[in-house]
Enzyme design. Structure first.
Site, PDB file in Angstrom:
ATOM      1  N   HIS A  73       0.889  -1.014   0.134  1.00  0.00           N
ATOM      2  CA  HIS A  73      -0.239   0.093   0.051  1.00  0.00           C
ATOM      3  C   HIS A  73       0.870   1.127   0.052  1.00  0.00           C
ATOM      4  O   HIS A  73       1.587   1.294   0.823  1.00  0.00           O
ATOM      5  CB  HIS A  73      -1.089  -0.053   1.200  1.00  0.00           C
ATOM      6  CG  HIS A  73      -2.096  -0.974   1.251  1.00  0.00           C
ATOM      7  ND1 HIS A  73      -2.782  -1.098   0.261  1.00  0.00           N
ATOM      8  CD2 HIS A  73      -2.573  -1.852   2.170  1.00  0.00           C
ATOM      9  CE1 HIS A  73      -3.757  -1.973   0.497  1.00  0.00           C
ATOM     10  NE2 HIS A  73      -3.558  -2.422   1.699  1.00  0.00           N
ATOM     11  N   SER A 126      -4.840  -7.145  -1.154  1.00  0.00           N
ATOM     12  CA  SER A 126      -5.377  -6.000   0.245  1.00  0.00           C
ATOM     13  C   SER A 126      -6.221  -4.969  -0.512  1.00  0.00           C
ATOM     14  O   SER A 126      -5.876  -4.357  -1.489  1.00  0.00           O
ATOM     15  CB  SER A 126      -4.149  -5.473   0.855  1.00  0.00           C
ATOM     16  OG  SER A 126      -4.905  -4.388   1.731  1.00  0.00           O
TER      17      SER A 126
END
Length: 200
Positions: A73, A126
């Protein structure tokens, strides 16, 4: 006053082993990409209707081949195509789970890195989105917006596992037309390894 939403990242565990056999094959990951109705390891719960809504919305980008994910991320919400590692190919609801498939972009630096990791490391997928969370209940609120799915190390949903699949194409004769057509062949990581083994 402008509304400011929090960046919400969620990781899902991937249990994969994979070997690359040649450049004509593409590597994909598939399985559970998001879970609903159960508190994850980040202490957040996503209502099913919220996940369903966002899956439907994200499919607009998926269908136009614009849905990219990164490796880990980033600190920002917007997707940076220069950092892309995967392209989300499909995402659909199955009970309380969003089931997805993504192509590993091995011609990109992060995609090449991800492909190498998948051979030896338990990688995950994710969700990346923006929105608010009820501080008392941990329930993600209705202003949540799913941006994409990233490939990450570090799970938050113990129910989510994905598999790596190698896909290749071979030319086969269509007997009714007399023409050769492309046929997609899928290989599990174990099958892909066997194709590398020398004939006895």
């Amino acid at each position: 006053m402008a509304e400011h939403k929090k960046l919400l990242n969620e990781a899902y565990l991937s249990d994969v082993t994979s070997n690359r056999d040649n450049e004509s094959k593409s590597l994909y990951i598939e399985g559970v990409f998001m879970g609903a109705g159960k508190k994850n390891r980040n202490g957040r719960t996503y209502p099913r209707e919220l996940i369903e809504r966002e899956v439907t919305s994200l499919n607009k980008l998926i269908n136009s081949n614009e849905c990219l994910g990164e490796l880990e991320h980033p600190e920002y919400a917007k997707v940076n195509s220069k950092e892309a590692a995967i392209k989300i190919c499909s995402l659909r609801m199955d009970e309380d789970f969003a089931i997805g498939k993504a192509k590993v972009l091995e011609y990109m630096p992060n995609g090449k890195m991800l492909a190498g990791l998948l051979g030896d490391v338990r990688m995950g997928v994710s969700s990346r989105g923006v929105g608010d969370v009820n501080e008392d209940t941990g329930i993600v609120e209705s202003n949540f917006h799913l941006i994409t799915i990233d490939a990450v190390l570090g799970p938050s949903c113990p129910d989510a596992y994905v598999n790596a699949v190698n896909e290749s194409y071979e030319w086969v004769l269509n007997e009714s037309t007399g023409l050769y057509i492309e046929k997609r062949i899928q290989h599990t990581p174990e099958e892909a390894i066997k194709t590398l083994e020398p004939a006895k």
